[in-house]
Motif scaffolding. Structure first.
Motif, PDB file in Angstrom:
ATOM      1  N   ALA A 107       0.839  -1.208   0.000  1.00 35.96           N
ATOM      2  CA  ALA A 107       0.000   0.000   0.000  1.00 35.96           C
ATOM      3  C   ALA A 107       0.870   1.252   0.000  1.00 35.96           C
ATOM      4  CB  ALA A 107      -0.928  -0.006   1.211  1.00 35.96           C
ATOM      5  N   VAL A 108       1.928   1.248   0.845  1.00 32.85           N
ATOM      6  CA  VAL A 108       2.823   2.412   0.921  1.00 32.85           C
ATOM      7  C   VAL A 108       3.503   2.651  -0.430  1.00 32.85           C
ATOM      8  CG1 VAL A 108       4.968   3.293   1.939  1.00 32.85           C
ATOM      9  CG2 VAL A 108       3.214   2.299   3.411  1.00 32.85           C
ATOM     10  N   GLU A 109       3.959   1.563  -1.083  1.00 34.27           N
ATOM     11  CA  GLU A 109       4.619   1.713  -2.390  1.00 34.27           C
ATOM     12  C   GLU A 109       3.691   2.330  -3.430  1.00 34.27           C
ATOM     13  OE1 GLU A 109       7.760   1.323  -0.817  1.00 34.27           O
ATOM     14  OE2 GLU A 109       7.864   1.589  -2.975  1.00 34.27           O
ATOM     15  N   TRP A 110       2.442   1.869  -3.471  1.00 32.51           N
ATOM     16  CA  TRP A 110       1.475   2.449  -4.405  1.00 32.51           C
ATOM     17  C   TRP A 110       1.190   3.907  -4.050  1.00 32.51           C
ATOM     18  CZ3 TRP A 110      -0.489   1.405  -9.003  1.00 32.51           C
ATOM     19  CH2 TRP A 110      -0.411   0.094  -9.499  1.00 32.51           C
ATOM     20  N   LEU A 111       1.066   4.184  -2.763  1.00 35.29           N
ATOM     21  CA  LEU A 111       0.704   5.538  -2.348  1.00 35.29           C
ATOM     22  C   LEU A 111       1.792   6.542  -2.705  1.00 35.29           C
ATOM     23  CD1 LEU A 111      -1.261   7.439  -1.070  1.00 35.29           C
ATOM     24  CD2 LEU A 111      -0.469   6.704   1.188  1.00 35.29           C
ATOM     25  N   LYS A 112       3.055   6.111  -2.609  1.00 31.83           N
ATOM     26  CA  LYS A 112       4.168   7.020  -2.938  1.00 31.83           C
ATOM     27  C   LYS A 112       4.066   7.505  -4.383  1.00 31.83           C
ATOM     28  CE  LYS A 112       7.796   5.531   0.255  1.00 31.83           C
ATOM     29  NZ  LYS A 112       8.997   4.683   0.419  1.00 31.83           N
ATOM     30  N   ARG A 113       3.434   6.710  -5.244  1.00 32.46           N
ATOM     31  CA  ARG A 113       3.331   7.046  -6.661  1.00 32.46           C
ATOM     32  C   ARG A 113       2.158   7.979  -6.955  1.00 32.46           C
ATOM     33  NH1 ARG A 113       3.308   1.171  -9.243  1.00 32.46           N
ATOM     34  NH2 ARG A 113       2.672   2.394 -11.053  1.00 32.46           N
ATOM     35  N   ALA A 114       1.350   8.314  -5.943  1.00 33.57           N
ATOM     36  CA  ALA A 114       0.169   9.157  -6.190  1.00 33.57           C
ATOM     37  C   ALA A 114       0.602  10.572  -6.556  1.00 33.57           C
ATOM     38  CB  ALA A 114      -0.721   9.172  -4.955  1.00 33.57           C
ATOM     39  N   PRO A 115      -0.120  11.229  -7.480  1.00 34.13           N
ATOM     40  CA  PRO A 115       0.265  12.566  -7.950  1.00 34.13           C
ATOM     41  C   PRO A 115      -0.173  13.693  -7.019  1.00 34.13           C
ATOM     42  CG  PRO A 115      -1.666  11.839  -9.139  1.00 34.13           C
ATOM     43  CD  PRO A 115      -1.287  10.693  -8.228  1.00 34.13           C
ATOM     44  N   PRO A 173      -7.174   0.204  14.740  1.00 37.56           N
ATOM     45  CA  PRO A 173      -6.608   1.389  15.388  1.00 37.56           C
ATOM     46  C   PRO A 173      -5.451   1.983  14.588  1.00 37.56           C
ATOM     47  CG  PRO A 173      -6.926  -0.373  16.988  1.00 37.56           C
ATOM     48  CD  PRO A 173      -7.213  -0.965  15.644  1.00 37.56           C
ATOM     49  N   SER A 174      -5.177   3.277  14.791  1.00 37.03           N
ATOM     50  CA  SER A 174      -4.143   3.938  13.980  1.00 37.03           C
ATOM     51  C   SER A 174      -2.748   3.393  14.284  1.00 37.03           C
ATOM     52  CB  SER A 174      -4.192   5.462  14.152  1.00 37.03           C
ATOM     53  OG  SER A 174      -3.788   5.854  15.442  1.00 37.03           O
ATOM     54  N   ALA A 175      -2.583   2.664  15.395  1.00 38.91           N
ATOM     55  CA  ALA A 175      -1.295   2.015  15.678  1.00 38.91           C
ATOM     56  C   ALA A 175      -0.917   1.055  14.551  1.00 38.91           C
ATOM     57  CB  ALA A 175      -1.368   1.258  16.999  1.00 38.91           C
ATOM     58  N   LYS A 176      -1.892   0.545  13.827  1.00 43.12           N
ATOM     59  CA  LYS A 176      -1.633  -0.368  12.713  1.00 43.12           C
ATOM     60  C   LYS A 176      -1.540   0.369  11.382  1.00 43.12           C
ATOM     61  CE  LYS A 176      -3.598  -4.403  14.884  1.00 43.12           C
ATOM     62  NZ  LYS A 176      -4.071  -5.752  14.660  1.00 43.12           N
ATOM     63  N   GLY A 177      -1.646   1.696  11.419  1.00 42.90           N
ATOM     64  CA  GLY A 177      -1.687   2.461  10.187  1.00 42.90           C
ATOM     65  C   GLY A 177      -0.412   3.250   9.954  1.00 42.90           C
ATOM     66  N   ALA A 178      -0.414   4.046   8.913  1.00 48.46           N
ATOM     67  CA  ALA A 178       0.745   4.870   8.546  1.00 48.46           C
ATOM     68  C   ALA A 178       0.247   6.087   7.800  1.00 48.46           C
ATOM     69  CB  ALA A 178       1.693   4.065   7.655  1.00 48.46           C
ATOM     70  N   ARG A 179       1.115   7.097   7.720  1.00 47.83           N
ATOM     71  CA  ARG A 179       0.825   8.260   6.878  1.00 47.83           C
ATOM     72  C   ARG A 179       1.982   8.480   5.931  1.00 47.83           C
ATOM     73  NH1 ARG A 179      -1.890  12.606  11.200  1.00 47.83           N
ATOM     74  NH2 ARG A 179      -3.886  11.500  11.344  1.00 47.83           N
ATOM     75  N   VAL A 180       1.677   8.941   4.717  1.00 48.21           N
ATOM     76  CA  VAL A 180       2.707   9.306   3.755  1.00 48.21           C
ATOM     77  C   VAL A 180       2.567  10.792   3.510  1.00 48.21           C
ATOM     78  CG1 VAL A 180       3.566   8.999   1.403  1.00 48.21           C
ATOM     79  CG2 VAL A 180       2.688   7.035   2.675  1.00 48.21           C
TER      80      VAL A 180
END
Lengths: 139, 141
Positions: free
Chosen positions: A90-98, B48-55
């Motif tokens: 999910a993180v890898e795909w999200l990094k590619r978002a514009p 819960p947000s403990a299992k989540g992340a933000r980019v």
């Protein structure tokens, strides 16, 4: 596993400023990749909180507060629901978002039936399965 | 009109407290009513947000921050997607919802945007392509 991808608001989205054609084109191309990869299950943009409201539950009391709401960077402006193998994917795909310009996007794994433990009895699980099928049928 | 209906987090949900069987029963009955009325189009609980992340996006740079996150009452713990005739109808349905948390809680209702809101920026071709994509993604209308 499924994840919810929460696009946080900023002052532009809260002001109702529409994205540029350039961003919309890039987002269209990105969404197309997500759909082709079987990742994207759903996605929507939300109107600014000035068009929304909150309801407070306390015992039997219900109280309504109209938007807009103050904590801009914690507000939601849009979301996706994705089907992925792991948070890393999910993180890898999200990094590619514009996105650019200081946007923050939150990723949250979605509860599956197994996560609820004993309170989710076999009968409740069956009912949940039937309800989801009903949604699909009526959709 | 479509709405996103969000259950905001509390200390309980962030601590990973699970609903009791009684609340699950009540919530299931509420969902059954929503579906029968043609209102409910989707819905899930979030861990819960403990299992989540933000980019974080800044120009071309991407940085990842792991949960948990601090602003509990602004976090989302669950959501529904509803189809209602008006905001008032959505409010009436939310009033009938069992309290989703053990203590006081808050549910936020947000109208969902449509392509028409973008005006001229979205051409008819792009609009058609977007509808097709949503069908392919299997999203209920």
């Amino acid at each position: 596993m499924r994840v919810m991808v929460l696009v946080k608001a900023d002052k532009d989205s809260e002001a109702g400023t529409m994205p540029s054609e350039d961003i919309l084109t890039k987002m269209g191309a990105y969404n197309e990749e997500l759909v082709k990869a079987g990742i994207m299950l759903a996605g929507e943009g939300l109107h600014p909180t000035s068009k929304g409201l909150r309801m407070r539950f306390s015992g039997a009391d219900r109280a309504i507060t109209d938007g807009p709401f103050a904590e801009t960077k914690e507000l939601l402006a849009g979301f996706w629901i994705w089907q992925v193998k792991s948070m890393d994917e999910a993180v890898e795909w999200l990094k590619r978002a514009p996105f650019d310009g200081g946007t923050e996007i939150e990723l949250r794994p979605i509860f599956e039936m197994e996560d609820f433990g004993d309170a989710m009895t076999p009968e409740l699980k069956d009912q949940e399965d039937r309800l989801r099928q009903d949604i699909e049928r009526k959709g | 009109m479509r709405f996103m209906v969000m259950v905001k987090a509390t200390e309980d949900s962030e601590a990973g407290a699970l609903p009791t069987k009684d609340l699950l029963d009540q919530m299931m009955a509420f969902n059954r009513d929503l579906i029968a009325a043609g209102v409910m189009k989707g819905g899930d609980g979030l861990t819960p947000s403990a299992k989540g992340a933000r980019v974080r996006f800044d120009g071309a740079s991407r940085s990842v921050i792991d949960g948990p996150f601090a602003e509990t009452k602004e976090l989302v713990a669950g959501y529904w997607l509803w189809e209602c005739a008006s905001l008032d109808e959505a409010i009436s349905w939310v009033k009938r919802c069992p309290n989703p948390m053990p203590g006081p809680s808050e549910i936020e209702i947000r109208p969902i945007g449509s392509l028409a809101d973008f005006g001229d920026i979205v051409s008819p071709d792009v609009a058609a392509e977007w509808q097709q994509m949503k069908r392919e993604a299997g999203e209920a209308d």
